[in-house]
Design a protein around this motif. Structure first.
Motif, PDB file in Angstrom:
ATOM      1  N   LEU A 136      25.441  23.644  -5.915  1.00 46.71           N
ATOM      2  CA  LEU A 136      26.466  23.723  -4.873  1.00 46.71           C
ATOM      3  C   LEU A 136      25.822  23.899  -3.502  1.00 46.71           C
ATOM      4  N   GLY A 137      24.487  23.899  -3.458  1.00 41.36           N
ATOM      5  CA  GLY A 137      23.793  23.935  -2.189  1.00 41.36           C
ATOM      6  C   GLY A 137      23.387  25.318  -1.726  1.00 41.36           C
ATOM      7  N   GLY A 138      23.523  26.332  -2.573  1.00 43.75           N
ATOM      8  CA  GLY A 138      23.201  27.686  -2.145  1.00 43.75           C
ATOM      9  C   GLY A 138      21.703  27.912  -1.976  1.00 43.75           C
TER      10      GLY A 138
ATOM     11  N   SER B 175      28.360  28.041   6.147  1.00 45.17           N
ATOM     12  CA  SER B 175      28.038  29.353   6.692  1.00 45.17           C
ATOM     13  C   SER B 175      26.698  29.789   6.132  1.00 45.17           C
ATOM     14  N   ARG B 176      25.616  29.367   6.809  1.00 45.85           N
ATOM     15  CA  ARG B 176      24.267  29.606   6.277  1.00 45.85           C
ATOM     16  C   ARG B 176      23.994  31.086   6.032  1.00 45.85           C
ATOM     17  N   ARG B 177      24.382  31.923   6.994  1.00 42.64           N
ATOM     18  CA  ARG B 177      23.954  33.314   6.988  1.00 42.64           C
ATOM     19  C   ARG B 177      24.696  34.147   5.954  1.00 42.64           C
ATOM     20  N   ILE B 178      26.056  34.167   6.039  1.00 43.34           N
ATOM     21  CA  ILE B 178      26.780  35.082   5.155  1.00 43.34           C
ATOM     22  C   ILE B 178      27.525  34.348   4.047  1.00 43.34           C
ATOM     23  N   ALA B 179      27.490  33.011   4.063  1.00 45.34           N
ATOM     24  CA  ALA B 179      28.129  32.225   2.999  1.00 45.34           C
ATOM     25  C   ALA B 179      29.590  32.612   2.802  1.00 45.34           C
ATOM     26  N   LYS B 180      30.295  32.839   3.925  1.00 40.93           N
ATOM     27  CA  LYS B 180      31.713  33.133   3.832  1.00 40.93           C
ATOM     28  C   LYS B 180      32.413  32.509   5.032  1.00 40.93           C
TER      29      LYS B 180
ATOM     30  N   LEU C 159      23.586  36.825  -2.245  1.00 41.71           N
ATOM     31  CA  LEU C 159      24.725  37.457  -1.586  1.00 41.71           C
ATOM     32  C   LEU C 159      26.051  37.189  -2.300  1.00 41.71           C
ATOM     33  N   ARG C 160      26.250  35.949  -2.725  1.00 42.32           N
ATOM     34  CA  ARG C 160      27.570  35.577  -3.235  1.00 42.32           C
ATOM     35  C   ARG C 160      27.663  35.480  -4.747  1.00 42.32           C
TER      36      ARG C 160
ATOM     37  N   LEU D 244      33.330  27.946  -2.987  1.00 48.34           N
ATOM     38  CA  LEU D 244      31.973  28.478  -2.829  1.00 48.34           C
ATOM     39  C   LEU D 244      30.989  27.463  -2.241  1.00 48.34           C
TER      40      LEU D 244
ATOM     41  N   GLU E  79      31.417  27.097   1.373  1.00 43.35           N
ATOM     42  CA  GLU E  79      30.983  28.299   2.088  1.00 43.35           C
ATOM     43  C   GLU E  79      29.460  28.333   2.197  1.00 43.35           C
ATOM     44  N   PHE E  80      28.792  27.845   1.147  1.00 44.54           N
ATOM     45  CA  PHE E  80      27.335  27.735   1.209  1.00 44.54           C
ATOM     46  C   PHE E  80      26.918  26.815   2.340  1.00 44.54           C
TER      47      PHE E  80
ATOM     48  N   TRP F  71      18.972  33.255  -0.541  1.00 40.73           N
ATOM     49  CA  TRP F  71      19.693  34.344   0.112  1.00 40.73           C
ATOM     50  C   TRP F  71      21.186  34.263  -0.174  1.00 40.73           C
ATOM     51  N   GLN F  72      21.745  33.040  -0.045  1.00 39.10           N
ATOM     52  CA  GLN F  72      23.182  32.887  -0.276  1.00 39.10           C
ATOM     53  C   GLN F  72      23.558  33.174  -1.722  1.00 39.10           C
TER      54      GLN F  72
END
Ligand SMILES: Nc1ncnc2c1ncn2[C@@H]1O[C@H](COP(=O)(O)OP(=O)(O)OP(=O)(O)O)[C@@H](O)[C@H]1O
Ligand SMILES: [Mg+2]
Lengths: 272, 272
Positions: B174-176, A103-108, B183-184, A96, A99-100, B179-180
């Motif tokens: 974790l840096g989210g 991938s700024r936009r969708i975190a995946k 989403l996640r 996770l 991914e954060f 928005w992230q």
């Protein structure tokens, strides 16, 4: 490099003073254990270091800069509970953070980026002794495995400072000593500074390079509100423990550890 | 043995499950036979043969006037309205509920407002909806949305707030970004809840739908029931009620299956 300087920190909740004039300098790559009676403000102190709470007075510097006022990537954390995400598998939990950041936009992550991250994550998962459990959900793991997962998840982001709030408090003694061995090895191998709250004095002296005790100087019921806790003891372990340096005196106890062997709560070899 | 510890076997369970349904049918048949022997033209409790005849008429023979198979055209009309209303409510609840649960500013702005709105009796608004939006589909769908969306928004807000603070903090370390994390971390954990919430709102949604159809419509299950009421056609009303119940039960069951299939972890969490 990750030196922590805490200068004259106070924390009050309304009328109640929880911490008073706490000053502490933690050198880079130290392992500090915080001990103290229940309710004296250890968790509060850790929250302040995390950025979840702001000190009422005083300053905190990481490598000379004031700490950000919200939690961020430079400070990893493992709580006693709720440290892993129940809706993600072991692999998903570790991934996770990557991914954060990637991938700024969708975190995946997809394709090659994902394959690389997965490979890296698997290495770390193996290192904390969870290989074979990558596709399991936290509810399918034992308490000890969940805490190791939480460690792996935090370490994946290579934080400067790792904050632990009674991370092994709920584990039984056998599993705890295994996780201690792991913790010690990770401390030796990574570049991070560790601050760990614990109720277990033995744990504090087994792991830490320095043990700091919080206590209220006055603790009569009528004084409780007006006097907060502060540092009453600050013990550096002797002979000194240094991250990454084998101990001259008792290498098997204090030095870096190379191999871990099997764990008691490893995923069963039969597969399920 | 204590009563609380006596459990039925598999076979007994099935028998117990069927028992109330069988009892109702038996009681009804007895009542119906008793009344019909007294007066063969009694319309209140038709015989089972009378039901079979009526069902055959509405489901398998075209209506002499419109050429439509009434039961199916009514079902289609009602289900379209129902699912449109529930779909809009779900989307609104998901967006607003999460946002209110996560963002303190939006919470301060909207949380009391939604709480007040959810207390407005939706049926009292129906005349206004008919006046403003006309007698067509829009006003009926709007009634369902007004009836169920506020509760769903509040439920999702609660769920988002219920997530352990530790999880959100962990995601931040974790840096989210906000928005992230939405989403996640938050979205995947509220999705199973919205399915459960949707199941609980099926009852109210049908209520509002039938109320709207009863007052102004030219098709739909509720419309038909209230239309044939004038001719005391119990032989049509009863099968329609059973059919509506069946539709609701099946939807309820399918939604739960979907939750378990798509979010296997949510079932694990329940057992853990
Ligand atoms: N949000 C808050 N509002 C008001 N008071 C608080 C808040 N958080 C903590 N406190 C108070 O601060 C004091 C210290 O709490 P804290 O959780 O830091 O103790 P602790 O040392 O971690 O205890 P334990 O060892 O039991 O975990 C307690 O007296 C508690 O009542
Ligand atoms: Mg605590």
């Amino acid at each position: 490099m990750s030196e922590l300087i805490i200068r004259n920190v106070w924390k009050e909740y309304g009328d109640q003073i929880v911490l008073e004039s706490v000053s502490l300098t933690v050198e880079s790559r130290a392992f500090v254990a915080l001990v103290g009676p229940s309710g004296c403000g250890k968790t509060t102190f850790l929250r302040i270091l995390l950025g979840q709470e702001q000190p009422t007075r005083g300053t905190i510097l990481v490598d000379g800069d004031p700490i950000p006022t919200e939690p961020g990537r430079d400070r990893g954390v493992v709580f006693q509970r709720y440290s892993v995400f129940p809706h993600l598998t072991v692999l998903g939990n570790v991934l996770l953070g990557k991914e954060f950041s990637n991938s700024r936009r969708i975190a995946k992550l997809f394709g090659v980026a994902r394959r690389n991250a997965v490979e890296e994550a698997r290495e770390l998962i193996a290192e904390v002794g969870l290989s074979g459990a990558e596709q399991k959900y936290p509810a399918q793991l034992s308490g000890g495995m969940q805490q190791r997962l939480a460690l792996a998840q935090a370490l994946f982001m290579k934080p400067k400072v790792l904050l632990l709030d009674e991370p092994f408090g709920a584990l039984d003694p056998g599993i705890r000593s295994e996780i201690h061995t792991l913790m010690k090895r990770l401390w030796h191998e990574t570049q991070m500074t560790v601050v760990m709250v614990t109720h277990d004095i033995r744990e504090a002296f087994t792991l830490a390079s320095r043990v700091v005790a919080f206590e209220r100087r006055r603790d009569r019921p009528e004084e409780k509100q007006r006097y907060g806790a502060t540092i009453t003891k600050d013990i550096s372990i002797w002979p000194p423990r240094l991250a990454g340096v084998p101990s001259k005196f008792s290498p098997d106890r204090d030095g870096p550890i190379n191999s871990l062997g099997y764990h008691r709560d490893d995923p069963a070899l039969s597969g399920e | 043995m204590r009563w609380i510890n006596i459990k039925p076997s598999r076979g007994t369970q099935v028998i117990l499950l069927l028992l109330p349904f069988v009892l109702i049918i038996v009681a009804y048949t007895m009542g119906s036979v008793a009344r019909l022997t007294e007066n063969p033209n009694d319309k209140l409790l038709p015989s089972l043969a009378g039901f079979a005849d009526a069902i055959n008429r509405v489901a398998f023979l075209p209506d002499p006037r419109t050429g439509e198979y009434l039961l199916w055209s009514d079902t289609a009309a009602s289900l379209i309205r129902l699912f449109a209303g529930l779909g809009i409510s779900t989307l609104t609840a998901l967006l607003l509920g999460m946002a209110i649960g996560m963002l303190p500013y939006l919470r301060a702005l909207l949380s009391p407002f939604v709480a007040v709105i959810s207390m407005v009796p939706p049926l009292a608004l129906l005349p206004i909806l008919f006046i403003v939006m006309g007698l067509g589909e829009v006003s009926k769908i709007a009634l369902i949305v007004i009836g169920v969306a506020p509760t769903m928004i509040r439920d999702l807000t609660l769920k988002a707030l219920e997530l352990p603070r530790e999880q959100i903090i962990k995601a931040e370390t974790l840096g989210g970004s906000s928005w992230q994390i939405a989403l996640r971390v938050v979205l995947p954990q509220v999705l199973p809840r919205i399915i459960t919430c949707l199941r609980l709102q099926l009852g109210p949604a049908w209520l509002f739908l039938i109320a709207a159809e009863a007052i102004s419509s030219d098709s739909g299950l509720g419309y038909r029931i209230f239309l044939v009421r004038r001719y005391l056609s119990m032989d049509i009303i009863f099968p329609y009620v059973v059919w509506i119940t069946l539709l609701a039960v099946v939807t309820n069951y399918i939604l739960d299956r979907v939750r378990i299939a798509v979010f296997p972890w949510s079932e694990l969490e329940k057992q853990a």
